[in-house]
Design a protein around this motif. Sequence first.
Motif, PDB file in Angstrom:
ATOM      1  N   PRO A   1       0.538  -1.423  -0.148  1.00  0.00           N
ATOM      2  CA  PRO A   1       0.262  -0.244  -0.558  1.00  0.00           C
ATOM      3  C   PRO A   1       1.026   1.751  -0.329  1.00  0.00           C
ATOM      4  O   PRO A   1       1.755   1.585   0.992  1.00  0.00           O
ATOM      5  CB  PRO A   1      -0.716  -0.129   1.569  1.00  0.00           C
ATOM      6  N   GLU A   2       0.511   2.060  -0.681  1.00  0.00           N
ATOM      7  CA  GLU A   2       1.242   3.328  -1.303  1.00  0.00           C
ATOM      8  C   GLU A   2       0.784   4.479   0.103  1.00  0.00           C
ATOM      9  O   GLU A   2       1.772   5.052   0.955  1.00  0.00           O
ATOM     10  CB  GLU A   2       0.711   4.207  -1.997  1.00  0.00           C
ATOM     11  N   ARG A   3      -0.034   3.823   1.024  1.00  0.00           N
ATOM     12  CA  ARG A   3       0.139   4.824   2.734  1.00  0.00           C
ATOM     13  C   ARG A   3       1.439   4.714   3.138  1.00  0.00           C
ATOM     14  O   ARG A   3       1.610   5.105   4.102  1.00  0.00           O
ATOM     15  CB  ARG A   3      -1.092   4.667   3.202  1.00  0.00           C
TER      16      ARG A   3
ATOM     17  N   PRO B   1       4.858   4.613   4.575  1.00  0.00           N
ATOM     18  CA  PRO B   1       5.729   5.613   4.088  1.00  0.00           C
ATOM     19  C   PRO B   1       6.831   4.840   3.530  1.00  0.00           C
ATOM     20  O   PRO B   1       7.167   3.561   4.425  1.00  0.00           O
ATOM     21  CB  PRO B   1       6.173   6.215   5.397  1.00  0.00           C
ATOM     22  N   GLU B   2       8.507   5.412   3.359  1.00  0.00           N
ATOM     23  CA  GLU B   2       9.563   4.652   3.079  1.00  0.00           C
ATOM     24  C   GLU B   2      10.268   4.398   4.700  1.00  0.00           C
ATOM     25  O   GLU B   2      10.145   6.280   5.334  1.00  0.00           O
ATOM     26  CB  GLU B   2      10.381   4.818   1.754  1.00  0.00           C
ATOM     27  N   PRO B   3      11.213   3.655   5.274  1.00  0.00           N
ATOM     28  CA  PRO B   3      11.492   2.961   3.816  1.00  0.00           C
ATOM     29  C   PRO B   3      10.616   1.885   4.614  1.00  0.00           C
ATOM     30  O   PRO B   3      10.995   0.237   4.213  1.00  0.00           O
ATOM     31  CB  PRO B   3      13.382   3.000   4.472  1.00  0.00           C
ATOM     32  N   ASP B   4       9.323   2.283   5.537  1.00  0.00           N
ATOM     33  CA  ASP B   4       8.656   0.507   5.994  1.00  0.00           C
ATOM     34  C   ASP B   4       8.339   0.219   4.734  1.00  0.00           C
ATOM     35  O   ASP B   4       8.771  -0.824   4.920  1.00  0.00           O
ATOM     36  CB  ASP B   4       7.948   0.803   7.026  1.00  0.00           C
ATOM     37  N   ARG B   5       8.225   0.874   3.205  1.00  0.00           N
ATOM     38  CA  ARG B   5       7.615  -0.131   2.292  1.00  0.00           C
ATOM     39  C   ARG B   5       8.210  -0.933   1.224  1.00  0.00           C
ATOM     40  O   ARG B   5       8.233  -1.795   1.538  1.00  0.00           O
ATOM     41  CB  ARG B   5       6.837   1.063   1.332  1.00  0.00           C
ATOM     42  N   THR B   6       9.652  -0.449   1.588  1.00  0.00           N
ATOM     43  CA  THR B   6      10.734  -1.176   1.029  1.00  0.00           C
ATOM     44  C   THR B   6      10.972  -2.313   2.038  1.00  0.00           C
ATOM     45  O   THR B   6      10.908  -3.575   1.448  1.00  0.00           O
ATOM     46  CB  THR B   6      11.671  -0.715   0.641  1.00  0.00           C
TER      47      THR B   6
ATOM     48  N   ASP C   1       0.798  -1.098   9.160  1.00  0.00           N
ATOM     49  CA  ASP C   1       1.681  -0.541   8.655  1.00  0.00           C
ATOM     50  C   ASP C   1       2.951  -0.430   9.055  1.00  0.00           C
ATOM     51  O   ASP C   1       3.674   0.216   7.824  1.00  0.00           O
ATOM     52  CB  ASP C   1       1.010   0.854   7.988  1.00  0.00           C
ATOM     53  N   ARG C   2       3.591  -0.344   9.809  1.00  0.00           N
ATOM     54  CA  ARG C   2       4.666   0.000  10.641  1.00  0.00           C
ATOM     55  C   ARG C   2       5.642  -1.242  10.410  1.00  0.00           C
ATOM     56  O   ARG C   2       5.101  -2.525  11.098  1.00  0.00           O
ATOM     57  CB  ARG C   2       3.985   0.245  12.012  1.00  0.00           C
ATOM     58  N   TRP C   3       6.691  -1.311  10.525  1.00  0.00           N
ATOM     59  CA  TRP C   3       7.497  -3.337  10.116  1.00  0.00           C
ATOM     60  C   TRP C   3       7.856  -3.574  11.203  1.00  0.00           C
ATOM     61  O   TRP C   3       8.180  -4.674  11.599  1.00  0.00           O
ATOM     62  CB  TRP C   3       8.824  -2.841   8.572  1.00  0.00           C
TER      63      TRP C   3
END
Length: 506
Positions: free
Chosen positions: A366-368, A370-375, A404-406
Amino acid sequence: MSRFFNHLGAVPAHFVFLLGATLALTGCSRPSTVQEIQNEGVLHVITRVAPSMYFEGREGATGYDYELAKRFADEIGVELKVRVADDNTEILSVLERNFAHIGMAGVSLQPDFADNYEAIPTGIKAQSVVVYHRDMEHPESLEALAGQTLHLVADSDHEHLLKASAAAGDISWEVHPGLDAPGVLARVESGEFPYAVVSSNELELNHVFYPHVNEAFGLGEPRELVWLFPKKQDGTLAQAAGEFLQRLQDNGVLAQLSERFYGHLDRLNYVGARTFMHHLENRLPKYEKLFRDYAREFNMDWRLLAAIGYQESHWRPNAVSPTGVRGLMMLTRNTASYVGINNRLDAEESIQGGAKYFQMVHDKIPERIPEPDRTWFALASYNVGFGHLEDARRLTESAGKDPDRWMDVKEFLPLLAQKEYYTKTRYGFARGQEPVIYVQNIRRYYDVLARVITPAPPAKPEEPQIVGIEPEAGPADSRSTTPEEPATSALRASLPKELGLIPPTL
């Protein structure tokens, strides 16, 4: 009712119901001779989900015992069908009624097995070992545990050893039918179970994920794990299996499978860092331009792509896994076909395919987020699959933490290896510890590459980026025709200072 699987996937639920009803009403049992099994064309095996025996990997069903059973089914010319039981209690019950040909329960030959089962050794030895939380006093023997409670999984090797030990007179134990070995170890890790008993092979496979669990001592001597065959069979199948496994022992296949499934995870400790340095200087220069070119094409930092490649294969273009994943980026056959790669062992095609597939995986996150967590999520998905990642995120949300948080989700990914959790998920069992370590290792490799390699100019504002890690500047279709400067020029000066290591003499 148990779930039924074969190596191609799950049997439809209505078939499972009808089969279960038929067995219950008729009491019919399986064919008992090798010839009858060959006439039917199916070898029925019952087991449970465990990294040591059977689980669904990146390329389908795998596991030490599964791989042996599949080879044996091929040897006698029949199809392998695997029934997945909830626990060893169910496996033994099914075998007693002769509703399966082979039971794979991860146990050794026990005294009370003789009346109901014939046992064939599988080449793996294990010992019942007492484990404890590291904050507890180290026990030297059973006598030192007087007044304590040991926690066990049901129908394992451990209980009969405790019953047979005179030293266990002042010790109580509690059997947990709903837990498997990872579940027990997780509770020792948390401190809920101060002491427990697990099989040494299960501890070996899982210990790295439970750093607060210490091994105390063994109960008895290591014993060979066995396959169990119903006594109601005529013995020809057990004999054929024994002869087959002996041939694999003699030709080294058992040793090879043991190494593959019981090997150590690659961690960037002192030895790992020295190895990485050596490969950075001697292997990376051969593929650096390819990493740069295809990372630029897919708008990602080439150092991240290189770090993925190192984690996957140590930058070896001919790498092959036990399940058929191969190449420098270790692509599965399905993934290679999906991204249009014909030769996975070609370094350029593999790197191109890996970059393209990572972009696809990254785009699904999901685009929501944020980086770097999305990666980090994309890396976990690249390793374990998007479905299993989503399962872990749902578990995270159910526990009141941020999906949404790694840093939150990585606490729940390992739970996918525990029956009490994966049975509640959509995609089931996964070796959820592995993507956590996978991401951790890649981040470490990237950090080293980022320290020793001068960063590229930032991308143009209109160019999309993956992570807060800059893609190489320049148009995506441009290919440099001049040799790139080796990425290792600052390695010897910077890496020891950064990591406190002494580089080897090369």
